[in-house]
Design a protein around this motif. Structure first.
Motif, mmCIF file in Angstrom:
data_model
loop_
_atom_site.group_PDB
_atom_site.id
_atom_site.type_symbol
_atom_site.label_atom_id
_atom_site.label_comp_id
_atom_site.label_asym_id
_atom_site.label_seq_id
_atom_site.Cartn_x
_atom_site.Cartn_y
_atom_site.Cartn_z
ATOM 1 N N ASP A 277 0.740 -1.525 0.180
ATOM 2 C CA ASP A 277 0.441 -0.161 0.058
ATOM 3 C C ASP A 277 0.758 1.182 -0.072
ATOM 4 N N THR A 278 2.418 1.135 0.356
ATOM 5 C CA THR A 278 2.689 2.528 0.327
ATOM 6 C C THR A 278 4.212 2.200 -0.423
ATOM 7 N N ARG A 279 3.772 3.772 -1.050
ATOM 8 C CA ARG A 279 4.993 3.819 -2.218
ATOM 9 C C ARG A 279 6.474 3.507 -1.962
ATOM 10 N N LEU A 280 7.510 2.939 -2.353
ATOM 11 C CA LEU A 280 8.957 2.738 -2.386
ATOM 12 C C LEU A 280 9.535 3.673 -3.075
ATOM 13 N N SER A 281 10.405 3.984 -2.643
ATOM 14 C CA SER A 281 11.424 5.332 -3.713
ATOM 15 C C SER A 281 12.795 4.574 -4.150
ATOM 16 N N ILE A 282 12.962 5.082 -5.185
ATOM 17 C CA ILE A 282 14.702 4.585 -5.575
ATOM 18 C C ILE A 282 15.698 4.878 -4.964
ATOM 19 N N GLN A 283 15.500 5.800 -4.210
ATOM 20 C CA GLN A 283 16.295 6.468 -2.965
ATOM 21 C C GLN A 283 16.188 5.553 -1.549
ATOM 22 N N GLU A 284 15.006 4.931 -1.063
ATOM 23 C CA GLU A 284 15.256 4.667 -0.083
ATOM 24 C C GLU A 284 16.165 2.860 -0.522
ATOM 25 N N VAL A 285 15.803 2.464 -1.691
ATOM 26 C CA VAL A 285 16.028 0.823 -2.793
ATOM 27 C C VAL A 285 18.151 1.454 -2.521
ATOM 28 N N MET A 286 18.492 2.248 -2.773
ATOM 29 C CA MET A 286 19.086 2.277 -3.294
ATOM 30 C C MET A 286 20.318 2.468 -1.642
ATOM 31 N N GLU A 287 19.626 3.217 -0.695
ATOM 32 C CA GLU A 287 20.447 3.565 0.303
ATOM 33 C C GLU A 287 20.426 1.951 1.126
ATOM 34 N N ALA A 288 19.185 1.100 0.854
ATOM 35 C CA ALA A 288 18.796 -0.294 1.557
ATOM 36 C C ALA A 288 20.086 -0.793 1.144
ATOM 37 N N ALA A 289 20.420 -0.850 -0.414
ATOM 38 C CA ALA A 289 21.665 -1.815 -0.315
ATOM 39 C C ALA A 289 22.509 -1.288 0.008
ATOM 40 N N HIS A 290 23.069 0.230 -0.196
ATOM 41 C CA HIS A 290 24.241 0.384 0.432
ATOM 42 C C HIS A 290 24.479 0.475 1.800
ATOM 43 N N SER A 291 23.693 0.289 3.135
ATOM 44 C CA SER A 291 23.665 0.462 4.218
ATOM 45 C C SER A 291 23.751 -1.601 4.653
ATOM 46 N N GLY A 292 23.519 -2.801 3.270
ATOM 47 C CA GLY A 292 23.076 -3.994 4.112
ATOM 48 C C GLY A 292 21.774 -4.695 3.749
ATOM 49 N N LYS A 293 20.733 -3.885 3.785
ATOM 50 C CA LYS A 293 19.440 -3.744 4.247
ATOM 51 C C LYS A 293 18.336 -4.460 2.620
ATOM 52 N N LEU A 294 19.471 -4.251 1.780
ATOM 53 C CA LEU A 294 18.265 -5.393 0.379
ATOM 54 C C LEU A 294 18.625 -6.390 0.657
ATOM 55 N N GLU A 295 17.657 -7.071 1.617
ATOM 56 C CA GLU A 295 17.968 -8.496 0.709
ATOM 57 C C GLU A 295 17.332 -8.912 -0.487
ATOM 58 N N GLU A 296 16.428 -8.873 -0.844
ATOM 59 C CA GLU A 296 15.716 -9.839 -2.175
ATOM 60 C C GLU A 296 14.881 -8.244 -2.921
ATOM 61 N N VAL A 297 15.177 -8.793 -4.689
ATOM 62 C CA VAL A 297 14.660 -8.483 -5.261
ATOM 63 C C VAL A 297 13.967 -9.286 -6.218
ATOM 64 N N PHE A 298 12.768 -8.906 -6.212
ATOM 65 C CA PHE A 298 12.631 -10.530 -7.450
ATOM 66 C C PHE A 298 11.037 -9.993 -8.644
ATOM 67 N N GLY A 299 11.051 -9.832 -9.617
ATOM 68 C CA GLY A 299 10.083 -9.748 -10.405
ATOM 69 C C GLY A 299 8.963 -11.144 -10.671
ATOM 70 N N THR A 300 7.611 -10.236 -10.851
ATOM 71 C CA THR A 300 6.735 -11.670 -10.851
ATOM 72 C C THR A 300 5.306 -11.292 -11.843
ATOM 73 N N GLY A 301 5.488 -12.520 -12.873
ATOM 74 C CA GLY A 301 4.949 -13.017 -13.923
ATOM 75 C C GLY A 301 4.728 -14.421 -14.617
ATOM 76 N N THR A 302 4.053 -14.711 -14.997
ATOM 77 C CA THR A 302 2.542 -15.560 -15.774
ATOM 78 C C THR A 302 4.348 -16.758 -16.223
ATOM 79 N N ALA A 303 5.434 -15.499 -17.329
ATOM 80 C CA ALA A 303 5.681 -16.172 -18.228
ATOM 81 C C ALA A 303 7.714 -16.901 -16.889
ATOM 82 N N ALA A 304 7.815 -16.011 -15.765
ATOM 83 C CA ALA A 304 9.473 -16.432 -15.730
ATOM 84 C C ALA A 304 8.641 -16.561 -13.875
#
Ligand SMILES: *Cc1c(COP(=O)(O)O)cnc(C)c1O
Length: 355
Positions: A277-304
């Motif tokens: 329900d909450t929008r996530l900014s790309i800044q938050e994602v990049m900061e999480a990556a730099h502080s080691g908190k970006l644990e997983e990212v994945f796409g979802t769809g019928t094909a893959a």
């Protein structure tokens, strides 16, 4: 309930080699068709031998893109049974696409009946090698010959089917993603929440740029601020940050994926906190990556089904997600969904419809 007239081919094609199916390269022996004319409604439901279409060059779909589509699969279980995954959800989504594009509605029951009827006639085309499936493409085109911009008075709804290979021939493989900060995929009030060809035509330039930069997919940001993450390629996108799973809200610019909704349900069953329900900014994602908190990212769809993201590139900065491999949540979702779809796991959710 449709009255479907079936005309079988007298010249069945040879079946392709199941080890080299690829995606969208082969088509089955038959196709489903149904016409719409003003005053008559949808009529003449039929299955015919697969054949090219004859269209007036002025057919409105060719000029103003009044077109809708769906994407789904038929799976063959180890016991040989053929089954669909939540097909009524595709029917419901096609209805919302039709509503947005002023195309007359197709009842969900008729949609599911049409898909099942084609799969039944072409049952032998559902491949059995691990990870393979029969990809189904229902779509509607505006057929009225008229160059004035208006709502078409006639349409054709079709379903075609294509035996497709395993998306991951050698197991799940993390992809590198380019975060697009110039082109946008969708804007509020536009057509980002529906499945129509026009969305894809507009996404090609960004996709081409990502490829040229050495990335396999685009991560789309919101169309107003270029700030909030929305989708990856033609998939919904999930981020696990500091234990919480987040995905963009479906509030008009994000396609409500059936894989997305199934993942959210499974994750909540497993006790994860999911924030959709909450929008996530790309800044938050990049900061999480730099502080080691970006644990997983994945796409979802019928094909893959689920596609792990290993690296993200945004404005000159390339970061690695987790350890760059496949995260445990990504793997568990993949194993569970594919297990249900191909019948290796019990269907406790009532998501499977046998054909
Ligand atoms: C089809 C599609 C998806 C995935 O939807 P599923 O129902 O999970 O296959 C995600 N994003 C876009 C833009 C799509 O067209």
């Amino acid at each position: 309930m449709l009255d479907i007239k079936v005309t079988k081919t007298t010249a069945p094609k040879p079946k392709p080699d199941q080890d080299h199916l690829g995606f969208g390269s082969f088509y089955t022996d038959h196709m489903f068709l149904m016409d719409y004319d003003e005053g008559q409604g949808w009529h003449s439901a039929r299955i015919e031998p697969y054949h090219p279409l004859q269209l007036d060059p002025a057919a409105m779909v060719l000029h103003y893109a009044q077109e809708s589509f769906e994407g789904m699969k038929a799976y063959r279980t180890a016991e040989g049974q053929v089954q669909l995954f939540r097909p009524e959800k595709n029917g419901e989504r096609l209805q919302s696409t039709h509503q947005r594009l002023c195309i007359p509605a197709i009842p969900v029951e008729d949609f599911v009946q049409a898909v099942k009827a084609l799969v039944d006639v072409d049952r032998d085309w559902v491949p059995s090698a691990p990870g393979t499936s029969l990809y189904l493409r229902p779509f509607t085109i505006a057929t009225e010959a008229q160059l004035g911009v208006k709502v078409s008075s006639s349409y054709q709804f079709l379903v075609i089917a294509s035996p497709s290979g395993a998306y991951y021939a050698e197991g799940l493989d993390p992809v590198k993603i380019y975060v697009e900060d110039e082109y946008v995929r969708a804007a509020p009030g536009g057509t980002g929440a529906i499945k129509c060809g026009g969305n894809y035509a507009a996404s090609l330039a960004g996709q081409q740029k990502a490829h040229q930069m050495g990335y396999s997919q685009v991560l789309w940001l919101d169309g107003i601020h270029r700030k909030y993450v929305e989708e990856v390629g033609s998939m919904n996108c999930f981020f696990k940050i500091d234990g919480v799973v987040r995905t963009a809200p479906c509030a008009g610019t994000v396609l409500p994926g059936i894989t997305r909704m199934s993942c959210i349900e499974l994750l909540r069953d497993w006790g994860y906190t999911v924030d959709c329900d909450t929008r996530l900014s790309i800044q938050e994602v990049m900061e999480a990556a730099h502080s080691g908190k970006l644990e997983e990212v994945f796409g979802t769809g019928t094909a893959a089904v689920v596609s792990p993201v290993g690296k993200l590139y945004y404005e000159g900065d390339e970061v690695t997600v987790g350890d760059g491999g496949i995260g445990p949540v990504t793997q568990r979702l993949y194993d569970t969904l594919t297990g249900i779809q191909w019948g290796a796991l019990p269907d406790e959710k009532g998501w499977i419809v046998p054909v």
